[in-house]
Write a protein that holds these residues in place. Structure first.
Motif, PDB file in Angstrom:
ATOM      1  N   PRO A 166     -51.814  28.495  -0.009  1.00  0.00           N
ATOM      2  CA  PRO A 166     -52.350  27.887   1.210  1.00  0.00           C
ATOM      3  C   PRO A 166     -51.374  27.977   2.375  1.00  0.00           C
ATOM      4  O   PRO A 166     -50.181  28.234   2.178  1.00  0.00           O
ATOM      5  N   ARG A 167     -51.908  27.722   3.571  1.00  0.00           N
ATOM      6  CA  ARG A 167     -51.051  27.620   4.759  1.00  0.00           C
ATOM      7  C   ARG A 167     -50.049  26.485   4.562  1.00  0.00           C
ATOM      8  O   ARG A 167     -50.388  25.415   4.054  1.00  0.00           O
ATOM      9  N   LEU A 168     -48.826  26.738   5.033  1.00  0.00           N
ATOM     10  CA  LEU A 168     -47.754  25.753   4.977  1.00  0.00           C
ATOM     11  C   LEU A 168     -47.303  25.427   6.402  1.00  0.00           C
ATOM     12  O   LEU A 168     -47.500  26.228   7.321  1.00  0.00           O
ATOM     13  N   PRO A 169     -46.669  24.276   6.611  1.00  0.00           N
ATOM     14  CA  PRO A 169     -46.154  23.947   7.944  1.00  0.00           C
ATOM     15  C   PRO A 169     -44.941  24.813   8.276  1.00  0.00           C
ATOM     16  O   PRO A 169     -44.290  25.352   7.389  1.00  0.00           O
ATOM     17  N   ALA A 217     -48.366  12.582  -4.253  1.00  0.00           N
ATOM     18  CA  ALA A 217     -49.304  12.756  -3.154  1.00  0.00           C
ATOM     19  C   ALA A 217     -50.750  12.577  -3.593  1.00  0.00           C
ATOM     20  O   ALA A 217     -51.017  12.020  -4.641  1.00  0.00           O
ATOM     21  N   HIS A 218     -51.701  13.081  -2.785  1.00  0.00           N
ATOM     22  CA  HIS A 218     -53.116  12.871  -3.019  1.00  0.00           C
ATOM     23  C   HIS A 218     -53.857  14.115  -3.506  1.00  0.00           C
ATOM     24  O   HIS A 218     -54.586  14.044  -4.466  1.00  0.00           O
ATOM     25  N   GLY A 219     -53.762  15.235  -2.834  1.00  0.00           N
ATOM     26  CA  GLY A 219     -54.440  16.433  -3.284  1.00  0.00           C
ATOM     27  C   GLY A 219     -54.304  17.589  -2.320  1.00  0.00           C
ATOM     28  O   GLY A 219     -54.220  17.390  -1.116  1.00  0.00           O
ATOM     29  N   ALA A 220     -54.254  18.805  -2.886  1.00  0.00           N
ATOM     30  CA  ALA A 220     -54.166  20.017  -2.069  1.00  0.00           C
ATOM     31  C   ALA A 220     -54.444  21.224  -2.941  1.00  0.00           C
ATOM     32  O   ALA A 220     -54.336  21.164  -4.166  1.00  0.00           O
ATOM     33  N   ILE A 221     -54.789  22.321  -2.310  1.00  0.00           N
ATOM     34  CA  ILE A 221     -54.940  23.602  -2.990  1.00  0.00           C
ATOM     35  C   ILE A 221     -53.546  24.196  -3.200  1.00  0.00           C
ATOM     36  O   ILE A 221     -52.700  24.142  -2.310  1.00  0.00           O
ATOM     37  N   THR A 222     -53.316  24.752  -4.388  1.00  0.00           N
ATOM     38  CA  THR A 222     -52.049  25.419  -4.673  1.00  0.00           C
ATOM     39  C   THR A 222     -52.231  26.925  -4.877  1.00  0.00           C
ATOM     40  O   THR A 222     -51.282  27.674  -4.746  1.00  0.00           O
ATOM     41  N   GLN A 223     -53.451  27.355  -5.221  1.00  0.00           N
ATOM     42  CA  GLN A 223     -53.756  28.774  -5.399  1.00  0.00           C
ATOM     43  C   GLN A 223     -55.153  29.047  -4.896  1.00  0.00           C
ATOM     44  O   GLN A 223     -56.049  28.245  -5.179  1.00  0.00           O
ATOM     45  N   PRO A 224     -55.400  30.139  -4.217  1.00  0.00           N
ATOM     46  CA  PRO A 224     -54.435  31.079  -3.657  1.00  0.00           C
ATOM     47  C   PRO A 224     -53.467  30.363  -2.709  1.00  0.00           C
ATOM     48  O   PRO A 224     -53.734  29.232  -2.304  1.00  0.00           O
ATOM     49  N   GLY A 276     -53.409  21.189  10.745  1.00  0.00           N
ATOM     50  CA  GLY A 276     -52.425  21.517  11.764  1.00  0.00           C
ATOM     51  C   GLY A 276     -51.579  22.734  11.456  1.00  0.00           C
ATOM     52  O   GLY A 276     -50.880  23.248  12.327  1.00  0.00           O
ATOM     53  N   ALA A 277     -51.607  23.222  10.222  1.00  0.00           N
ATOM     54  CA  ALA A 277     -50.817  24.407   9.861  1.00  0.00           C
ATOM     55  C   ALA A 277     -51.389  25.619  10.600  1.00  0.00           C
ATOM     56  O   ALA A 277     -52.600  25.749  10.747  1.00  0.00           O
ATOM     57  N   THR A 278     -50.516  26.487  11.057  1.00  0.00           N
ATOM     58  CA  THR A 278     -50.945  27.606  11.896  1.00  0.00           C
ATOM     59  C   THR A 278     -50.791  28.952  11.190  1.00  0.00           C
ATOM     60  O   THR A 278     -49.974  29.116  10.285  1.00  0.00           O
ATOM     61  N   PHE A 279     -51.572  29.908  11.670  1.00  0.00           N
ATOM     62  CA  PHE A 279     -51.476  31.270  11.153  1.00  0.00           C
ATOM     63  C   PHE A 279     -50.090  31.846  11.427  1.00  0.00           C
ATOM     64  O   PHE A 279     -49.523  32.537  10.573  1.00  0.00           O
ATOM     65  N   ASP A 280     -49.527  31.564  12.603  1.00  0.00           N
ATOM     66  CA  ASP A 280     -48.225  32.139  12.967  1.00  0.00           C
ATOM     67  C   ASP A 280     -47.143  31.835  11.937  1.00  0.00           C
ATOM     68  O   ASP A 280     -46.225  32.627  11.749  1.00  0.00           O
ATOM     69  N   ASP A 281     -47.242  30.693  11.255  1.00  0.00           N
ATOM     70  CA  ASP A 281     -46.261  30.331  10.236  1.00  0.00           C
ATOM     71  C   ASP A 281     -46.584  30.924   8.865  1.00  0.00           C
ATOM     72  O   ASP A 281     -45.802  30.755   7.927  1.00  0.00           O
ATOM     73  N   ASN A 282     -47.718  31.581   8.734  1.00  0.00           N
ATOM     74  CA  ASN A 282     -48.191  31.976   7.405  1.00  0.00           C
ATOM     75  C   ASN A 282     -48.671  33.420   7.306  1.00  0.00           C
ATOM     76  O   ASN A 282     -49.436  33.762   6.408  1.00  0.00           O
ATOM     77  N   GLN A 283     -48.204  34.271   8.197  1.00  0.00           N
ATOM     78  CA  GLN A 283     -48.676  35.655   8.219  1.00  0.00           C
ATOM     79  C   GLN A 283     -48.375  36.411   6.937  1.00  0.00           C
ATOM     80  O   GLN A 283     -49.089  37.358   6.589  1.00  0.00           O
ATOM     81  N   SER A 319     -56.956  22.095   2.946  1.00  0.00           N
ATOM     82  CA  SER A 319     -56.032  23.195   2.685  1.00  0.00           C
ATOM     83  C   SER A 319     -56.743  24.457   3.117  1.00  0.00           C
ATOM     84  O   SER A 319     -57.966  24.586   2.944  1.00  0.00           O
ATOM     85  N   CYS A 320     -55.994  25.409   3.664  1.00  0.00           N
ATOM     86  CA  CYS A 320     -56.565  26.661   4.127  1.00  0.00           C
ATOM     87  C   CYS A 320     -55.841  27.858   3.528  1.00  0.00           C
ATOM     88  O   CYS A 320     -54.623  27.835   3.369  1.00  0.00           O
TER      89      CYS A 320
END
Length: 183
Positions: free
Chosen positions: A26-29, A17-24, A70-77, A176-177
């Motif tokens: 992040p939100r996932l789909p 892939a290209h790039g993303a935060i891994t720590q802390p 597009g990742a939501t809080f509801d999936d990452n509480q 990444s969030c």
């Protein structure tokens, strides 16, 4: 346990892939993102954990790709962090395919998708693919959590710590969030 398995699966997808935060963490789909963006958008992110926004095609007008891809809080509480003013937050990113451009980490109000205060860190030139080796601070860096206005970011889901990178040559956007509350 569920979040650990999902994070490990997402990290496995980062190899090409290209790039993303891994720590802390992040939100996932997940299911809420599928409801807002469509299953194809979730499948694209799960297939490539660092896919640029431009390669995700939402199936509905309810999808906000420019808020946490597009990742939501509801999936990452279960991934909510607690930060206090003065905390030093160690962040890690994977950048298998660098694209030079600006990047920053900011606190974002999720209701309005606006930055609160100044960026916590800024890079004028980030992930420059023309360098023989990326600077160490492109993949491991720290930010200091600021003092926020009274009452701001005290409810989970109200705010995120957002890593934002735009590869200017590739014309690709990465986000990444990290969900948090002020402790």
């Amino acid at each position: 346990m569920k979040s650990t398995i999902l994070a490990a699966a997402s990290l496995a997808a980062l190899v090409s892939a290209h790039g993303a935060i891994t720590q802390p963490p992040p939100r996932l789909p997940g299911a809420a993102m599928a409801a807002a963006c469509g299953q194809a958008a979730v499948d694209a992110v799960e297939a490539d954990g660092t896919i640029p926004l431009e390669n995700i095609t939402p199936e509905t007008n309810d999808c906000n790709l420019f808020l946490c891809r597009g990742a939501t809080f509801d999936d990452n509480q279960d991934l909510v962090q607690t930060f206090s003013a003065g905390d030093v937050i160690d962040m890690e990113a994977v950048l298998p395919i660098p694209h030079e451009g600006p990047a920053n980490v900011s606190i974002v109000d999720t209701a309005t998708n606006t930055v609160i205060g100044d960026p916590l860190i800024e890079f004028e030139s980030y992930a420059d693919e023309n360098l023989p080796e990326l600077p160490a601070n492109n993949t491991a860096f720290s930010v200091t959590f600021p003092r926020l206005p009274a009452g701001a970011c005290t409810v989970a889901g109200e705010c995120v710590l957002q890593w934002f990178w735009f590869g200017t040559g590739a014309q690709q956007t990465y986000e990444s969030c990290v969900d948090f509350v002020v402790g």
